[in-house]
Scaffold this motif. Structure first.
Motif, PDB file in Angstrom:
ATOM      1  N   UNK A   1       0.921  -1.120   0.045  1.00 32.87           N
ATOM      2  CA  UNK A   1      -0.106  -0.055   0.009  1.00 32.87           C
ATOM      3  C   UNK A   1       0.773   1.316  -0.120  1.00 32.87           C
ATOM      4  N   UNK A   2       1.993   1.160   0.932  1.00 31.90           N
ATOM      5  CA  UNK A   2       2.781   2.440   1.002  1.00 31.90           C
ATOM      6  C   UNK A   2       3.690   2.535  -0.417  1.00 31.90           C
ATOM      7  N   UNK A   3       4.159   1.533  -1.055  1.00 33.36           N
ATOM      8  CA  UNK A   3       4.773   1.701  -2.252  1.00 33.36           C
ATOM      9  C   UNK A   3       3.837   2.100  -3.562  1.00 33.36           C
ATOM     10  N   UNK A   4       2.620   1.513  -3.343  1.00 28.84           N
ATOM     11  CA  UNK A   4       1.594   2.172  -4.625  1.00 28.84           C
ATOM     12  C   UNK A   4       1.398   3.644  -4.439  1.00 28.84           C
ATOM     13  N   UNK A   5       1.338   4.008  -3.027  1.00 30.47           N
ATOM     14  CA  UNK A   5       1.265   5.599  -2.701  1.00 30.47           C
ATOM     15  C   UNK A   5       2.395   6.318  -3.281  1.00 30.47           C
ATOM     16  N   UNK A   6       3.554   5.771  -3.138  1.00 28.07           N
ATOM     17  CA  UNK A   6       4.461   6.397  -3.436  1.00 28.07           C
ATOM     18  C   UNK A   6       4.892   6.368  -5.036  1.00 28.07           C
ATOM     19  N   UNK A   7       4.665   5.383  -5.627  1.00 28.17           N
ATOM     20  CA  UNK A   7       4.405   5.368  -7.172  1.00 28.17           C
ATOM     21  C   UNK A   7       3.337   6.133  -7.667  1.00 28.17           C
ATOM     22  N   UNK A   8       2.129   6.305  -7.174  1.00 29.40           N
ATOM     23  CA  UNK A   8       1.256   7.346  -7.759  1.00 29.40           C
ATOM     24  C   UNK A   8       1.613   8.874  -7.299  1.00 29.40           C
ATOM     25  N   UNK A   9       2.221   9.199  -6.331  1.00 20.93           N
ATOM     26  CA  UNK A   9       2.894  10.436  -6.251  1.00 20.93           C
ATOM     27  C   UNK A   9       3.923  10.757  -7.177  1.00 20.93           C
ATOM     28  N   UNK A  10       4.753   9.788  -7.441  1.00 21.69           N
ATOM     29  CA  UNK A  10       5.877   9.940  -8.371  1.00 21.69           C
ATOM     30  C   UNK A  10       5.122  10.301  -9.837  1.00 21.69           C
ATOM     31  N   UNK A  11       4.385   9.406 -10.210  1.00 17.78           N
ATOM     32  CA  UNK A  11       3.721   9.465 -11.485  1.00 17.78           C
ATOM     33  C   UNK A  11       2.900  10.831 -11.441  1.00 17.78           C
ATOM     34  N   UNK A  12       2.329  11.438 -10.433  1.00 13.65           N
ATOM     35  CA  UNK A  12       1.595  12.670 -10.737  1.00 13.65           C
ATOM     36  C   UNK A  12       2.812  13.890 -10.981  1.00 13.65           C
ATOM     37  N   UNK A  13       4.021  13.681 -10.317  1.00 10.75           N
ATOM     38  CA  UNK A  13       5.041  14.633 -10.632  1.00 10.75           C
ATOM     39  C   UNK A  13       5.556  14.608 -11.949  1.00 10.75           C
TER      40      UNK A  13
END
Length: 252
Positions: free
Chosen positions: A87-99
């Motif tokens: 769950x945390x890694x998915x959050x990090x990847x989503x945040x990175x994709x948004x940037x």
């Protein structure tokens, strides 16, 4: 307990400043009174100035990638909650994709807005944003709150992904290590840090009724804490009694 934080590198220093400004902006934006919008504009201009001086986009991407790599190494270890980790890694990847999908530098929309540029030019003058200096600004802040909210939504379009990413990154840093009870003899404490596992931030928690605060200085190899007496008037003085406090060295 009152918690004080001190960054140990320039990246975290920038993130903490932006987090502080984002929280202030979020509060001011939702105030219907025109004075709330004036405060929100002043805070937004501070955010624009910080993002103009630092390459926040690349620094954020580096920080998110660092977290993803660190957590990925944990996935093979026993006792790790795989569901929580995923769950945390998915959050990090989503945040990175948004940037990644942002069109231009972070804060670009607000930085290039002519209305905000005019306000920024007068903001360095004490009282320079009053009604006779900036009649357009005066007219804008007395418009309906819904209109002002809509403009803020436009200006924050390319800042929101950064806000969310910084909050996520700092949350992981803060929760990466357990706090420990230590004592500052004579009101002073210092500690050497492991250069192989560089700390990102130091957190100091003291009892609210002690009437003291810490002055923290340091870098990736060492930090020191000097406790000061909080004075109602005049300059703070050094606290020379022993101080028990909670210390967290955030190394993630």
């Amino acid at each position: 307990m009152i918690t004080f934080e001190h960054p140990l590198n320039e990246r975290i220093r920038t993130f903490l400043r932006l987090e502080h400004l984002f929280k202030q902006l979020d509060y001011c934006i939702h105030q219907e009174d025109p004075r709330g919008s004036r405060s929100a504009i002043a805070t937004l201009l501070d955010i624009v100035a910080v993002t103009a001086r630092a390459d926040v986009r690349n620094e954020l991407l580096k920080e998110l990638d660092r977290h993803i790599s660190s957590l990925d190494r944990l996935s093979s270890q026993r006792g790790v909650d795989q569901a929580a980790l995923t769950e945390v890694m998915d959050d990090l990847r989503r945040a990175s994709d948004a940037i990644h999908v942002l069109n231009g530098p972070i804060g670009h929309m607000a930085r290039e807005d002519e209305f905000l540029k005019a306000i920024a030019q007068r903001s360095s003058i004490p009282g320079g944003t009053c009604s006779f200096d900036l009649p357009h600004f005066h007219y804008w802040v007395i418009q309906d709150a819904e209109l002002r909210q809509a403009r803020f939504t436009e200006w924050l379009e390319d800042l929101k992904p950064a806000i969310e990413a910084i909050q996520l990154a700092l949350s992981l840093v803060r929760s990466s290590s357990a706090s420990r009870q230590v004592s500052a003899e004579g009101g002073f404490y210092q500690e050497a840090l492991d250069s192989l596992a560089p700390a990102q931030m130091v957190r100091v928690a003291v009892a609210a009724d002690q009437n003291i605060f810490p002055e923290i200085s340091g870098h990736k190899n060492r930090f020191s804490i000097r406790f000061m007496n909080a004075a109602a008037r005049g300059r703070a003085t050094q606290h020379f009694d022993d101080v028990d406090f909670k210390l967290t060295c955030c190394v993630f």
